[in-house]
Design a protein around this motif. Sequence first.
Motif, PDB file in Angstrom:
ATOM      1  N   GLU A 257      57.517  49.827 -14.212  1.00  0.00           N
ATOM      2  CA  GLU A 257      57.422  50.339 -13.160  1.00  0.00           C
ATOM      3  C   GLU A 257      55.882  50.264 -12.680  1.00  0.00           C
ATOM      4  OE1 GLU A 257      56.772  55.139 -11.708  1.00  0.00           O
ATOM      5  OE2 GLU A 257      58.258  54.613 -13.370  1.00  0.00           O
ATOM      6  N   VAL A 258      55.041  50.395 -13.707  1.00  0.00           N
ATOM      7  CA  VAL A 258      53.716  50.143 -13.389  1.00  0.00           C
ATOM      8  C   VAL A 258      53.403  48.667 -12.941  1.00  0.00           C
ATOM      9  CG1 VAL A 258      51.275  49.941 -14.578  1.00  0.00           C
ATOM     10  CG2 VAL A 258      52.886  52.076 -14.941  1.00  0.00           C
ATOM     11  N   SER A 259      53.853  47.770 -13.214  1.00  0.00           N
ATOM     12  CA  SER A 259      53.919  46.340 -12.837  1.00  0.00           C
ATOM     13  C   SER A 259      54.249  46.451 -11.725  1.00  0.00           C
ATOM     14  CB  SER A 259      54.831  45.539 -13.767  1.00  0.00           C
ATOM     15  OG  SER A 259      54.645  44.009 -13.449  1.00  0.00           O
ATOM     16  N   ALA A 260      55.553  47.003 -10.913  1.00  0.00           N
ATOM     17  CA  ALA A 260      55.822  46.900  -9.521  1.00  0.00           C
ATOM     18  C   ALA A 260      55.023  47.413  -8.970  1.00  0.00           C
ATOM     19  CB  ALA A 260      57.259  47.619  -9.631  1.00  0.00           C
ATOM     20  N   GLN A 261      54.326  48.652  -9.212  1.00  0.00           N
ATOM     21  CA  GLN A 261      53.186  49.138  -8.491  1.00  0.00           C
ATOM     22  C   GLN A 261      51.968  48.496  -8.239  1.00  0.00           C
ATOM     23  OE1 GLN A 261      52.351  52.849 -10.565  1.00  0.00           O
ATOM     24  NE2 GLN A 261      53.857  54.155  -9.542  1.00  0.00           N
ATOM     25  N   LEU A 262      51.734  47.633  -9.362  1.00  0.00           N
ATOM     26  CA  LEU A 262      50.391  46.747  -9.212  1.00  0.00           C
ATOM     27  C   LEU A 262      50.797  45.481  -8.454  1.00  0.00           C
ATOM     28  CD1 LEU A 262      49.091  47.241 -12.877  1.00  0.00           C
ATOM     29  CD2 LEU A 262      47.889  47.528 -10.795  1.00  0.00           C
ATOM     30  N   ASP A 263      51.945  45.267  -8.444  1.00  0.00           N
ATOM     31  CA  ASP A 263      52.427  43.961  -7.724  1.00  0.00           C
ATOM     32  C   ASP A 263      52.314  44.240  -6.384  1.00  0.00           C
ATOM     33  OD1 ASP A 263      52.943  42.299  -9.891  1.00  0.00           O
ATOM     34  OD2 ASP A 263      55.168  42.590  -9.842  1.00  0.00           O
TER      35      ASP A 263
END
Length: 102
Positions: free
Chosen positions: A17-23
């Motif tokens: 989820e954090v990776s998606a936000q950063l992406d």
Amino acid sequence: MEVLTLQGEIDLFTAPEVSAQLDAATARPRTELVVDLRPVTFMDCSGLSVLCRARKRLLRGGVGIRLVVHDSAVLRLLRLTGLAEVFDTVADLPHEVPALIG
């Protein structure tokens, strides 16, 4: 400059989820991304991995990333892994931040 505020635990379970936000935050052109980690209560190597991935993506675009870190445990993790010297870290948000995202 824009700010993405992350909160809670960043670990193997929450890293996608954090990776998606950063992406999403790194997909737009900008001068700099500030990631506010002050509300983060725990971070493991999965969290560091997604931060490093975002940093690489921004550097390829010629811009930087800054981490706002207040928690001693997160700072300790950055220092132990040698990433405290790789990331630009500050204790508080810069005053010139125009808008918050996240």
